[in-house]
Design an enzyme around this catalytic site. Structure first.
Site, PDB file in Angstrom:
ATOM      1  N   ARG A 143      46.573 -28.912   5.981  1.00  0.00           N
ATOM      2  CA  ARG A 143      47.120 -27.539   6.119  1.00  0.00           C
ATOM      3  C   ARG A 143      48.663 -27.634   5.719  1.00  0.00           C
ATOM      4  NH1 ARG A 143      50.513 -25.748  11.063  1.00  0.00           N
ATOM      5  NH2 ARG A 143      50.474 -27.911  11.625  1.00  0.00           N
ATOM      6  N   LEU A 161      49.637 -20.800  12.695  1.00  0.00           N
ATOM      7  CA  LEU A 161      49.831 -19.747  13.643  1.00  0.00           C
ATOM      8  C   LEU A 161      49.503 -18.253  12.846  1.00  0.00           C
ATOM      9  CD1 LEU A 161      53.228 -20.232  15.577  1.00  0.00           C
ATOM     10  CD2 LEU A 161      50.727 -20.908  16.122  1.00  0.00           C
ATOM     11  N   TRP A 217      53.331 -24.800  22.058  1.00  0.00           N
ATOM     12  CA  TRP A 217      54.168 -25.586  21.623  1.00  0.00           C
ATOM     13  C   TRP A 217      54.499 -25.861  20.197  1.00  0.00           C
ATOM     14  CZ3 TRP A 217      51.515 -30.305  24.615  1.00  0.00           C
ATOM     15  CH2 TRP A 217      51.491 -29.995  25.899  1.00  0.00           C
ATOM     16  N   ARG A 231      52.644 -33.814   4.552  1.00  0.00           N
ATOM     17  CA  ARG A 231      52.669 -34.185   5.870  1.00  0.00           C
ATOM     18  C   ARG A 231      51.973 -35.678   5.799  1.00  0.00           C
ATOM     19  NH1 ARG A 231      51.986 -29.470  10.321  1.00  0.00           N
ATOM     20  NH2 ARG A 231      54.411 -29.089  10.530  1.00  0.00           N
TER      21      ARG A 231
END
Length: 520
Positions: free
Chosen positions: A373, A379, A45, A279
């Site tokens: 992160r 990934l 996703w 974020r």
């Protein structure tokens, strides 16, 4: 059902598990997964892509510097440097496996920019389809690789430990009686079981990502790290779906803005980078607007407009399913549990503290992410550490796959998805209310009491694993009396230099601190 198996056992069929299996070929590997490989994995996703310093003007040093800055003071620099330096090689591995990364007209890899990156370095597939495309390519390659056997439909519930060494696992199928219990012994065990997002009510993660791998390793005695740090993606699409569909950060990199219902760009006074702030900052900004009843909306109408369906087909599809036209309408958004910086501690080669047990992917805490992160480093971390585990195991006494290994290798379908139990619903509500975007001592204490009560009432190994992960998050969040990265406390809103460090614990050590934490 008991089996003696001398292959490497890999728990999890997401990016980390499959990449490790392929890198170990032609050694015998058994992948055990609850869902069919490629499904039930957060990797599939992932919309943005993989971070790698492959674009013009970019360098490994810049990538490392951005990773360290995003991690808010506690990134392990040696890990970040190793990961960034191996990014290009792993991208080329994925190309060899058939991943169709975007290229420019001259055939060079096309890169885009995301929040907190100083350069364009996100290697993508058709704008927002990287995760899906990577997983499709790996699944197809795995199916053609005779050394890899896949046992689908089994939830691994327990690691087998003998004389301090992990020697195998026990898994449960979806049926009755002992025939549905699978016991496998292996030469080595690699856990790549994913994250903890489904511990929260609003998450971008699949239902399988509920912390079971983290809790299972902790209950076996593995050393854990940085468990207080949960990253919330700021812009999940707020249409009441579980899991919540994701509006990729690349939209904000493309110029989309965040507005409340009054049309105000509320991020402008909060951070100089506004929508492209880290974020955690953006998540808190959005959360505050939602809590205040003003709502939060991602306006892509000017920045993307008519090209939306072509440039971001996945997000466009999600919006249209929900009755939203993102070309002409702003998208309602809300923070969602997205990525876990904490997890099983590993060294640079993916070794855990338990002999015989290795770990890669989101189930780990390698030190690469620190407290927060950097976008699209997840990934990258998965493929880098999976490859390093395979390299480290190259010198081990592993078995080559027998000639008929692939016969009947793709067993699947025994473990069917189940709706959340009432206990799981209570746990998810508790985690979101008291261990989510904003935290404080009183709320976290109440959450810990609820987790302990659920633990006393639990009657399955699977739920005990889930509760162990939740308990570790609560204990470590209570112990860290500051705010840093993905851990924000309203009662300790500032960073404290004394806490500028990673945290490490075992489940036993964490449990010993609970009485003091709950004292009035």
């Amino acid at each position: 059902m008991n089996k003696t198996d001398n292959s490497v056992l890999i728990i999890g069929g997401g990016l980390a598990g499959l990449f490790c299996a392929l890198k170990l070929a032609p050694k015998a590997v058994t992948v055990i997964t609850a869902a069919p490989i490629g499904r039930g994995a957060s990797s599939a996703w992932a919309q943005a892509g993989i971070a790698a310093a492959v674009g013009p003007g970019d360098t490994i040093e810049k990538h490392v510097a951005d990773t360290i800055a995003a991690g808010d003071g506690i990134v392990d620099e040696a890990v970040a440097r190793m990961m960034a330096s191996q990014a290009s090689d792993r991208i080329h591995d994925l190309l060899d496996y058939g991943v169709p990364f975007d290229r420019d007209l001259e055939g060079r890899l096309q890169v885009s920019r995301e929040a907190a990156h100083s350069e364009s370095r996100i290697v993508r597939v058709r704008g927002d389809m990287a995760g899906r495309a990577i997983m499709q390519a790996l699944v197809e390659t795995v199916k053609k690789t005779p050394s890899i056997r896949v046992l689908g439909g089994y939830v691994v519930e327990r690691l087998l430990v003998e004389d301090g060494r992990v020697v195998g696992l026990q898994a449960l199928g979806n049926g009755e009686g002992e025939e549905n219990i699978l016991t496998l012994r292996g030469s080595q065990v690699v856990i790549a079981a994913g994250g903890i997002g489904h511990l929260y009510e609003v998450t971008t993660n699949p239902a399988e990502a509920r912390g079971g791998g983290v809790g299972m390793a902790a209950r076996a005695g593995a050393r854990m790290a940085d468990l207080e740090f949960v990253q919330f993606h700021p812009t999940a699409i707020n249409v009441g779906k579980d899991p919540a569909p994701l509006a990729t950060e690349a939209l904000r990199g493309h110029g989309a803005t965040l507005l409340n219902k009054d049309g105000e760009r509320f991020m402008l006074p909060i951070h100089p980078d506004a929508e492209l702030a880290p974020r955690d900052v953006v998540a808190r900004g959005i959360f505050a607007e939602v809590q205040a009843g003003r709502g939060a909306f991602l306006d892509c109408t000017r920045a993307v407009g008519e090209t939306f369906a072509e440039e971001f087909p996945t997000v466009y599809g999600y919006c249209r399913e929900a009755g939203i036209d993102p070309v002409t309408q702003p998208i309602p958004v809300i923070p969602a549990a997205h990525y876990f910086m904490g997890g099983i501690w590993t060294d640079l080669d993916g070794r855990t503290s338990l002999p015989g047990l290795w770990a890669c992917g989101e189930v780990t805490s390698t030190g690469a992410h620190g407290a927060n992160r950097l976008a699209s480093n997840s990934l990258l971390e998965a493929v880098v550490f999976s490859a390093r585990i395979a390299d480290a195991l190259g010198g081990e006494d592993l078995w080559d796959a027998p000639a008929d290994w692939s016969e009947g290798s793709m067993e699947s379908g025994r473990q069917k998805p189940r709706p959340d139990s009432d206990q799981m619903k209570l746990l998810r509500h508790t985690m979101s209310s008291d261990l989510g975007v904003l935290r404080n001592k009183a709320g976290m204490r109440e959450a810990l009491r609820t987790i302990l009560r659920l633990e006393r009432e639990a009657d399955t190994e699977r739920f005990l694993n889930v509760l162990a992960a939740a308990k570790l998050i609560a204990v470590c969040a209570l112990n860290r009396t500051e705010s840093r990265g993905g851990h924000f406390r309203t009662d300790f809103p500032a960073e404290d230099e004394a806490w500028r460090r990673r945290t490490f614990t075992t489940l036993d050590q964490a449990e010993k601190t609970i009485p003091a934490l709950l004292e009035e």
